[in-house]
Design an enzyme around this catalytic site. Structure first.
Site: not given
Ligand code: UGA
Ligand code: MN
Length: 249
Positions: A109, A195
């Site tokens: 995203d 991280e």
């Molecule tokens: C923040 C950080 O930028 C992420 O790198 C981190 O993984 C995340 O927090 C975290 O809480 O662990 P955020 O924008 O809140 O990011 O998280 P998302 O963008 O919703 O998820 C990070 C990545 O994991 C995305 O590529 C998303 O597609 C993937 N994801 C998310 C999954 O593969 N499974 C899930 O259930 C949720």
């Molecule tokens: Mn994100």
């Protein structure tokens, strides 16, 4: 060097839109290998078809997040990033000497400038740069003095050893291969500490290589897509054709 971008992704109404936007960026980057890791028990048809038509070198993996970890407040995509790391290590273990490569964690995203990929390609060990729209600020960045990282400009938990978002660093393939046990951990890892916990295993703050003009340029943004409004979806599927829109369709 080849850039390896590990992207965790999961099924939701905006998934194909996110992947389309990301692929449109990555397609313009030369010598890039996309490692797309689905958070799912099997490869979905939607992502498989997407990958086949994406027009860039891509490896399509999958691993489901155990249900107990699918909770708000817990780190996301731990298992998927580790699956990407395992693939990378396995692929290179029989190819001596290690091919030059750079690894980057590209969430599906975020928004990535093409300049970012030029910057990270010269990573010797671990490089870092600012990330926009994160930590409750317009940006976070490593603070650099005389070409060295000496601290972190961050709005959130400045006590983290590496106060940086997943989108703010890249690692050379050699470092990944010479630290075969470095992974993302569920146990004891709080959200926002993933991280730091990972970087601690492979580098030190003194060793970090600042990119983006000594960390003064924002080349990547931690954009987040708003939850889509489906209030007017019909209860029963009234459309007569099968629209490929998201994995559930
Ligand atoms: C923040 C950080 O930028 C992420 O790198 C981190 O993984 C995340 O927090 C975290 O809480 O662990 P955020 O924008 O809140 O990011 O998280 P998302 O963008 O919703 O998820 C990070 C990545 O994991 C995305 O590529 C998303 O597609 C993937 N994801 C998310 C999954 O593969 N499974 C899930 O259930 C949720
Ligand atoms: Mn994100």
């Amino acid at each position: 060097p080849t850039i390896y971008a590990i992207t965790p992704t999961y099924s939701r109404p905006v998934q194909k839109a996110e992947l389309t936007r990301l692929a449109n960026t990555l397609r313009q980057v030369s010598r890039l290998h996309w490692i797309l890791v689905e958070d799912a028990a099997a490869r979905s048809e939607l992502v498989s078809r997407f990958v086949a038509a994406a027009g860039l070198p891509c490896t399509h993996l999958h691993v489901p997040t155990p249900r107990r970890y699918k909770r708000p407040g817990l780190p996301r995509a731990t298992e998927q990033r580790n699956a990407g790391l395992a693939w990378l290590r396995q692929r290179h273990q029989h190819l001596p000497p290690p091919q030059p490569g750079v690894l980057f964690f590209a969430d599906d995203d975020n928004t990535y400038s093409l300049e970012l990929f030029h910057e990270m390609r010269t990573t010797r060990k671990v490089s870092v740069w600012p990330v926009g729209l994160v930590g409750g600020r317009r940006y976070e960045r490593p603070v650099v003095e005389n070409g060295k990282v000496v601290g972190w400009y961050t709005g959130w938990r400045a006590d983290r050893p590496f106060a940086i978002d997943m989108a703010g660093f890249a690692v050379s393939l050699q470092v990944i291969l010479s630290h075969p046990k470095a992974v993302f951990k569920r146990r004891g890892s709080q959200p926002g500490m993933q991280e730091s916990d990972f970087l601690k295993q492979i580098t030190t703050v003194e060793e970090l290589e600042p990119k983006a003009n000594n960390c003064t340029k924002v080349l990547v943004w931690h954009t987040r897509t708003e939850k889509v409004n489906l209030a007017n979806e019909p209860k029963y599927h009234l459309d007569t054709v099968n629209i490929e829109l998201c994995a559930q369709s």
